[in-house]
Design a protein around this motif. Structure first.
Motif, PDB file in Angstrom:
ATOM      1  N   MET A  78       0.812  -0.734   0.231  1.00 27.85           N
ATOM      2  CA  MET A  78       0.121   0.344   0.150  1.00 27.85           C
ATOM      3  C   MET A  78       0.916   1.065   0.717  1.00 27.85           C
ATOM      4  O   MET A  78       0.853   1.730   0.944  1.00 27.85           O
ATOM      5  N   GLY A  79       1.349   1.278  -1.349  1.00 26.45           N
ATOM      6  CA  GLY A  79       2.265   2.889  -1.413  1.00 26.45           C
ATOM      7  C   GLY A  79       1.580   4.630  -1.719  1.00 26.45           C
ATOM      8  O   GLY A  79       0.687   4.550  -1.316  1.00 26.45           O
ATOM      9  N   GLY A  99       7.935   2.240   5.289  1.00 23.83           N
ATOM     10  CA  GLY A  99       7.825   1.514   4.483  1.00 23.83           C
ATOM     11  C   GLY A  99       6.387   1.763   4.594  1.00 23.83           C
ATOM     12  O   GLY A  99       5.728   2.469   4.445  1.00 23.83           O
ATOM     13  N   ALA A 100       5.825   0.756   4.064  1.00 21.36           N
ATOM     14  CA  ALA A 100       4.843   0.612   3.489  1.00 21.36           C
ATOM     15  C   ALA A 100       3.740  -0.894   3.913  1.00 21.36           C
ATOM     16  O   ALA A 100       4.407  -1.723   4.005  1.00 21.36           O
ATOM     17  N   LEU A 101       2.447  -0.728   4.682  1.00 20.83           N
ATOM     18  CA  LEU A 101       1.615  -2.075   4.397  1.00 20.83           C
ATOM     19  C   LEU A 101       1.361  -2.228   3.058  1.00 20.83           C
ATOM     20  O   LEU A 101       1.457  -2.408   2.809  1.00 20.83           O
ATOM     21  N   ALA A 102       1.786  -4.025   3.655  1.00 22.88           N
ATOM     22  CA  ALA A 102       1.336  -4.773   2.542  1.00 22.88           C
ATOM     23  C   ALA A 102       0.447  -6.261   2.788  1.00 22.88           C
ATOM     24  O   ALA A 102       0.555  -6.822   3.497  1.00 22.88           O
ATOM     25  N   TRP A 153       4.338  -6.968   6.196  1.00 24.11           N
ATOM     26  CA  TRP A 153       2.938  -7.830   6.085  1.00 24.11           C
ATOM     27  C   TRP A 153       2.130  -7.441   7.065  1.00 24.11           C
ATOM     28  O   TRP A 153       1.844  -7.843   8.004  1.00 24.11           O
ATOM     29  N   LEU A 154       0.887  -7.180   6.749  1.00 21.72           N
ATOM     30  CA  LEU A 154      -0.777  -7.006   7.551  1.00 21.72           C
ATOM     31  C   LEU A 154      -0.415  -8.410   8.435  1.00 21.72           C
ATOM     32  O   LEU A 154      -0.431  -9.232   8.321  1.00 21.72           O
ATOM     33  N   GLU A 155      -0.635  -8.221  10.096  1.00 21.32           N
ATOM     34  CA  GLU A 155      -0.981  -8.628  10.852  1.00 21.32           C
ATOM     35  C   GLU A 155      -2.615  -8.682  11.390  1.00 21.32           C
ATOM     36  O   GLU A 155      -3.114  -7.990  11.400  1.00 21.32           O
ATOM     37  N   PRO A 156      -2.797  -9.920  11.868  1.00 20.55           N
ATOM     38  CA  PRO A 156      -4.099  -9.221  12.774  1.00 20.55           C
ATOM     39  C   PRO A 156      -3.769  -8.398  14.057  1.00 20.55           C
ATOM     40  O   PRO A 156      -3.004  -8.150  15.062  1.00 20.55           O
TER      41      PRO A 156
END
Length: 351
Positions: free
Chosen positions: A141-142, A262-265, A322-325
């Motif tokens: 998510m850039g 950094g970016a969420l992914a 990277w997305l985590e719960p």
């Protein structure tokens, strides 16, 4: 979406014996898919329908919250397969909404890149030796910027809050990701697990984002319409390279960057509902989408990476989160709804 209305026991007993058999037959020859925009285009679906001699009903969602509501409404009974990111998958497993998959029955997994083929190394897919989902597509998510208005690419997520761009920023309308985004912007070390003392800071920062934002979007096509019609200069790209592809197709000269923080992914996967009418058919659908044809559609048409060929969009050296719960999805959603509604921090924190 075609809803399958409930049938009362009295009506069922009063019907002829042939009707339940017919109903079961109809269910067995219809695959009900819940997914995201671009994951099951009509021509991709049509090929599978011809091959299998079945009908595929596709329903599309625009947020993780909507996906959860649709799947949780009747314990997954309205759908056979669904697309979900690895972080969100965990609550579906906990709620017993997901069936296990047999990787041996997915021959096209052999075509996946090693990082996706080794399921044990993808967090969240395997629990107690059982597989619950198969990787399909991914993106970071850039930040997307209009090169005419912003000749120099933004190098920090802080650009979304920059007063120079007030009324020129588009943001995604989703609480889970936006709380993580604000946490990254604030330099917090654990964006997916906010501590008690961090909530007020993050809420204040999201209220500030709301004041800077021109509008919020949910679907990728909606973001393109807003970007082009409202003169936006900068956008938080929840769908990443997919939105870049759409904007370029619309004739907009845009740049795409991963900020220095950094970016969420996200990594989206296919999972099977525990209430799937035909598990064999659902398994064949998942395997079909790992073939070269559907994978090429993801890249060329949607601007998304697939899991079977190197991505032309993804930078291997990019710093991705990277997305985590998250610690409390419902809390984030409640707070975000109040933020978007214009509530002050005290009322948001009381949600």
């Amino acid at each position: 979406m075609k809803q399958h209305a409930g049938v009362s026991r009295r009506m069922l007993l009063g019907a002829t014996a042939a009707l339940p058999l017919a109903a079961r037959s109809a269910h067995a020859h219809t695959l009900r898919v819940l997914t995201w925009p671009g994951y099951a285009d009509p021509d991709v679906v049509a090929t599978f329908e011809r091959r299998e001699g079945v009908k595929v009903e596709v329903s599309v969602v625009d947020s993780d919250d909507t996906l959860w509501e649709r799947m949780n409404a009747r314990q997954g009974g309205d759908f056979d397969v669904f697309a979900v990111n690895t972080a969100e998958l965990q609550r579906y497993i906990a709620a017993n909404l997901v069936a296990t998959l047999d990787p041996q029955r997915l021959p096209h997994r052999a075509d996946q890149l090693p990082r996706f083929r080794d399921l044990d190394k993808v967090p969240g897919l395997v629990h107690q030796g059982k597989t619950y989902a198969i990787p399909y597509t991914y993106a970071e998510m850039g930040l997307i910027h209009d090169r005419r208005q912003m000749p120099q690419a933004p190098d920090s997520v802080a650009a979304l809050w920059d007063p120079r761009w007030r009324g020129k920023v588009l943001a995604y309308n989703g609480g889970t990701h936006n709380f993580s985004l604000a946490a990254i912007a604030l330099g917090l070390s654990t964006p997916f697990h906010l501590g008690a003392s961090e909530w007020p800071r993050v809420v204040d920062h999201l209220i500030a984002l709301r004041r800077n934002v021109l509008s919020f979007y949910t679907e990728p096509e909606e973001s393109v319409r807003l970007f082009t019609s409202r003169g936006a200069a900068l956008m938080f790209a929840n769908y990443g390279s997919q939105q870049v592809k759409l904007l370029q197709a619309a004739g907009v000269d845009v740049g795409y960057t991963v900020p220095r923080e950094g970016a969420l992914a996200w990594l989206d996967c296919w999972a099977m509902s525990r209430s799937a009418h035909d598990p064999d058919l659902a398994t064949r659908w998942i395997d079909y989408l790992l073939e070269a044809g559907p994978g090429e559609v993801l890249v060329q048409r949607q601007g998304l990476a697939n899991t079977t060929s190197p991505s032309p969009f993804h930078r291997p050296d990019a710093r991705l989160r990277w997305l985590e719960p998250v610690e409390d999805t419902q809390k984030r959603t409640r707070m975000w709804d109040r933020i978007v509604s214009g509530d002050r921090a005290a009322k948001v924190l009381a949600a």
